[in-house]
Design a protein around this motif. Structure first.
Motif, PDB file in Angstrom:
ATOM      1  N   ARG A  16     -16.734 -26.744  -1.731  1.00 44.32           N
ATOM      2  CA  ARG A  16     -15.440 -26.913  -1.100  1.00 44.32           C
ATOM      3  C   ARG A  16     -14.086 -25.646  -1.376  1.00 44.32           C
ATOM      4  O   ARG A  16     -13.620 -24.934  -1.044  1.00 44.32           O
ATOM      5  CB  ARG A  16     -14.719 -28.715  -1.170  1.00 44.32           C
ATOM      6  N   ARG A  17     -14.380 -25.945  -3.298  1.00 42.38           N
ATOM      7  CA  ARG A  17     -13.390 -24.660  -3.534  1.00 42.38           C
ATOM      8  C   ARG A  17     -13.207 -23.332  -3.386  1.00 42.38           C
ATOM      9  O   ARG A  17     -12.398 -22.970  -3.007  1.00 42.38           O
ATOM     10  CB  ARG A  17     -13.432 -24.921  -5.180  1.00 42.38           C
ATOM     11  N   ALA A  18     -14.902 -23.557  -2.968  1.00 40.23           N
ATOM     12  CA  ALA A  18     -14.838 -22.168  -2.351  1.00 40.23           C
ATOM     13  C   ALA A  18     -14.057 -21.417  -1.352  1.00 40.23           C
ATOM     14  O   ALA A  18     -13.502 -21.170  -1.308  1.00 40.23           O
ATOM     15  CB  ALA A  18     -16.065 -21.390  -3.148  1.00 40.23           C
ATOM     16  N   TYR A  62     -18.201 -18.297  -8.399  1.00 44.20           N
ATOM     17  CA  TYR A  62     -19.784 -17.946  -8.244  1.00 44.20           C
ATOM     18  C   TYR A  62     -20.196 -17.199  -9.558  1.00 44.20           C
ATOM     19  O   TYR A  62     -21.608 -17.598 -10.188  1.00 44.20           O
ATOM     20  CB  TYR A  62     -20.156 -16.759  -7.905  1.00 44.20           C
ATOM     21  N   ARG A  63     -20.159 -16.750 -10.942  1.00 50.57           N
ATOM     22  CA  ARG A  63     -20.447 -16.341 -11.983  1.00 50.57           C
ATOM     23  C   ARG A  63     -20.557 -17.360 -13.050  1.00 50.57           C
ATOM     24  O   ARG A  63     -20.956 -17.675 -14.075  1.00 50.57           O
ATOM     25  CB  ARG A  63     -19.704 -15.237 -12.477  1.00 50.57           C
ATOM     26  N   GLY A  64     -19.351 -18.279 -12.736  1.00 55.28           N
ATOM     27  CA  GLY A  64     -19.340 -19.640 -13.459  1.00 55.28           C
ATOM     28  C   GLY A  64     -21.067 -20.399 -13.751  1.00 55.28           C
ATOM     29  O   GLY A  64     -21.227 -21.504 -14.947  1.00 55.28           O
ATOM     30  N   TRP A  65     -21.419 -20.343 -12.442  1.00 53.30           N
ATOM     31  CA  TRP A  65     -22.887 -20.932 -11.874  1.00 53.30           C
ATOM     32  C   TRP A  65     -24.042 -19.828 -12.028  1.00 53.30           C
ATOM     33  O   TRP A  65     -24.914 -19.892 -11.878  1.00 53.30           O
ATOM     34  CB  TRP A  65     -22.900 -21.809 -10.514  1.00 53.30           C
ATOM     35  N   GLY A  66     -23.749 -18.716 -13.396  1.00 58.84           N
ATOM     36  CA  GLY A  66     -25.163 -17.678 -12.990  1.00 58.84           C
ATOM     37  C   GLY A  66     -25.483 -16.353 -11.845  1.00 58.84           C
ATOM     38  O   GLY A  66     -26.421 -16.946 -11.869  1.00 58.84           O
ATOM     39  N   ILE A  67     -24.554 -16.324 -10.380  1.00 62.47           N
ATOM     40  CA  ILE A  67     -24.671 -16.256  -9.144  1.00 62.47           C
ATOM     41  C   ILE A  67     -23.940 -14.860  -9.319  1.00 62.47           C
ATOM     42  O   ILE A  67     -22.752 -14.621  -9.766  1.00 62.47           O
ATOM     43  CB  ILE A  67     -24.666 -16.953  -8.410  1.00 62.47           C
ATOM     44  N   TYR A 125     -20.961 -12.896   5.301  1.00 60.78           N
ATOM     45  CA  TYR A 125     -22.153 -13.757   4.780  1.00 60.78           C
ATOM     46  C   TYR A 125     -21.460 -14.671   3.810  1.00 60.78           C
ATOM     47  O   TYR A 125     -22.428 -14.991   3.159  1.00 60.78           O
ATOM     48  CB  TYR A 125     -22.572 -12.601   3.920  1.00 60.78           C
ATOM     49  N   ARG A 126     -20.533 -15.168   3.682  1.00 57.55           N
ATOM     50  CA  ARG A 126     -20.394 -16.858   3.617  1.00 57.55           C
ATOM     51  C   ARG A 126     -20.591 -18.182   3.580  1.00 57.55           C
ATOM     52  O   ARG A 126     -21.037 -18.328   2.457  1.00 57.55           O
ATOM     53  CB  ARG A 126     -18.764 -16.553   3.851  1.00 57.55           C
ATOM     54  N   GLU A 127     -21.155 -18.200   5.042  1.00 57.97           N
ATOM     55  CA  GLU A 127     -22.678 -19.159   4.624  1.00 57.97           C
ATOM     56  C   GLU A 127     -23.660 -19.010   3.573  1.00 57.97           C
ATOM     57  O   GLU A 127     -24.279 -20.175   2.261  1.00 57.97           O
ATOM     58  CB  GLU A 127     -22.729 -19.633   6.154  1.00 57.97           C
ATOM     59  N   GLU A 128     -24.240 -17.924   3.828  1.00 60.38           N
ATOM     60  CA  GLU A 128     -25.000 -17.527   2.997  1.00 60.38           C
ATOM     61  C   GLU A 128     -25.065 -17.746   1.421  1.00 60.38           C
ATOM     62  O   GLU A 128     -25.734 -18.255   0.318  1.00 60.38           O
ATOM     63  CB  GLU A 128     -25.629 -16.024   2.805  1.00 60.38           C
ATOM     64  N   TRP A 129     -23.246 -17.194   1.255  1.00 66.18           N
ATOM     65  CA  TRP A 129     -23.245 -17.371  -0.656  1.00 66.18           C
ATOM     66  C   TRP A 129     -22.648 -18.899  -1.191  1.00 66.18           C
ATOM     67  O   TRP A 129     -22.649 -18.980  -1.933  1.00 66.18           O
ATOM     68  CB  TRP A 129     -21.629 -16.296  -0.514  1.00 66.18           C
ATOM     69  N   LEU A 130     -21.991 -19.685   0.155  1.00 62.99           N
ATOM     70  CA  LEU A 130     -21.938 -21.048  -0.289  1.00 62.99           C
ATOM     71  C   LEU A 130     -22.650 -21.706  -0.305  1.00 62.99           C
ATOM     72  O   LEU A 130     -23.115 -22.715  -0.895  1.00 62.99           O
ATOM     73  CB  LEU A 130     -20.828 -21.651   0.709  1.00 62.99           C
ATOM     74  N   SER A 131     -23.679 -21.432   0.422  1.00 65.52           N
ATOM     75  CA  SER A 131     -25.351 -22.003  -0.213  1.00 65.52           C
ATOM     76  C   SER A 131     -26.236 -22.272  -1.215  1.00 65.52           C
ATOM     77  O   SER A 131     -26.723 -22.679  -1.941  1.00 65.52           O
ATOM     78  CB  SER A 131     -26.791 -21.633   1.136  1.00 65.52           C
ATOM     79  N   LYS A 132     -25.535 -21.182  -2.183  1.00 68.08           N
ATOM     80  CA  LYS A 132     -26.046 -20.872  -3.124  1.00 68.08           C
ATOM     81  C   LYS A 132     -25.538 -21.952  -4.254  1.00 68.08           C
ATOM     82  O   LYS A 132     -25.678 -21.864  -6.038  1.00 68.08           O
ATOM     83  CB  LYS A 132     -25.898 -19.460  -3.838  1.00 68.08           C
ATOM     84  N   LEU A 133     -24.276 -22.375  -3.824  1.00 62.95           N
ATOM     85  CA  LEU A 133     -23.216 -23.192  -5.229  1.00 62.95           C
ATOM     86  C   LEU A 133     -23.693 -24.545  -4.878  1.00 62.95           C
ATOM     87  O   LEU A 133     -24.156 -25.067  -3.431  1.00 62.95           O
ATOM     88  CB  LEU A 133     -21.609 -23.808  -4.782  1.00 62.95           C
TER      89      LEU A 133
END
Length: 248
Positions: A72-74, A40-45, A57-65
């Motif tokens: 898929r990596r996450a 996430y930090r690699g994409w500025g999140i 909360y995983r779906e919410e976090w995955l949608s930010k990528l």
């Protein structure tokens, strides 16, 4: 050049192996959690806190990528995280059940901030308190021993060889030690310094004398190690009143 090596006590092999497994899985779990946040930090999140690990909360976090490959990596890291968490719970149960077979576990849990996990790890790592002749040997083994250094011990004065009166300089703690033991005592001291109890009173008394917080926590960790060794050797009960007298 040979040095004596302690080979251990009989009857502790299962506890030692379970303790090692619990510690290793904990390190693997920390590594996966760090890798997950790095994605996430690699994409500025921004992903401070522990909410990023929660299942709901995983779906919410995955949608930010933004990219499918990164998502898929996450997802794979989340699967690895779930597997390690379940495995650690299982090993924790077996480890605690095995540690309860040893009477020293209940004795060590009398000490504040030494819970079932720390007590079991102490038994698996130390095996017996009688391998340490004094508290200073335990301090050195646990990385809490103070190292000093001096130079120019002797000098010529008026043609006569005299010993220098220059005091020895402190060079910090010894580096050759058992890292797991140091983590146990430092963790117990850090927790004790934050919550009310006899050890917190001892810590507060050190601060009142002008000691720096870092040195006060180190002194408290050494005190906890010394009490652990004494109680285990003599099979006594923890006396908080005696500690309060020393703090005063």
């Amino acid at each position: 050049m040979l040095r004596a090596v302690y080979h251990g006590e009989n009857g502790l092999r299962t506890l030692r192996e379970l303790g090692r497994s619990y510690q290793t899985i904990g390190k693997d779990l920390t590594r996966v959690m760090n890798r997950l946040k790095a994605v996430y930090r690699g994409w500025g999140i921004a992903c401070a806190g522990t909410r990023v690990y929660a299942a709901r909360y995983r779906e919410e976090w995955l949608s930010k990528l933004p990219q499918a490959g990164v998502r898929r990596r996450a997802e794979l890291l989340y699967q690895q995280l779930d597997g390690l968490q379940a495995l650690r719970r299982e090993v924790r149960r077996e480890f605690l059940a095995e540690s309860r077979k040893h009477k020293a576990a209940k004795m060590l849990q009398q000490i504040p901030c030494i819970g079932p996990i720390r007590a079991g790890l102490l038994i698996s790592l130390m095996q017996t308190p009688h391998r340490f002749r004094s508290k200073r040997q335990l301090w050195t083994y646990s990385g809490l021993g103070i190292e000093t250094h001096d130079s120019a011990q002797y000098r010529y004065v008026g043609g006569q060889l005299q010993r220098s009166k220059k005091p020895q300089q402190i060079r910090g703690l010894n580096r050759n030690h058992n890292h797991a033991m140091k983590e146990i005592f430092k963790g117990a001291a850090t927790r004790a310094s934050c919550y009310s109890g006899p050890f917190h009173d001892f810590y507060a008394a050190l601060l009142a004398k002008g000691m720096e917080p870092e040195m006060a926590r180190l002194t408290l960790a050494r005190k906890i190690a010394a009490i652990t060794l004494t109680l285990w050797k003599k099979e006594e009960r923890f006396d908080a009143e005696q500690l309060k007298t020393q703090a005063a």
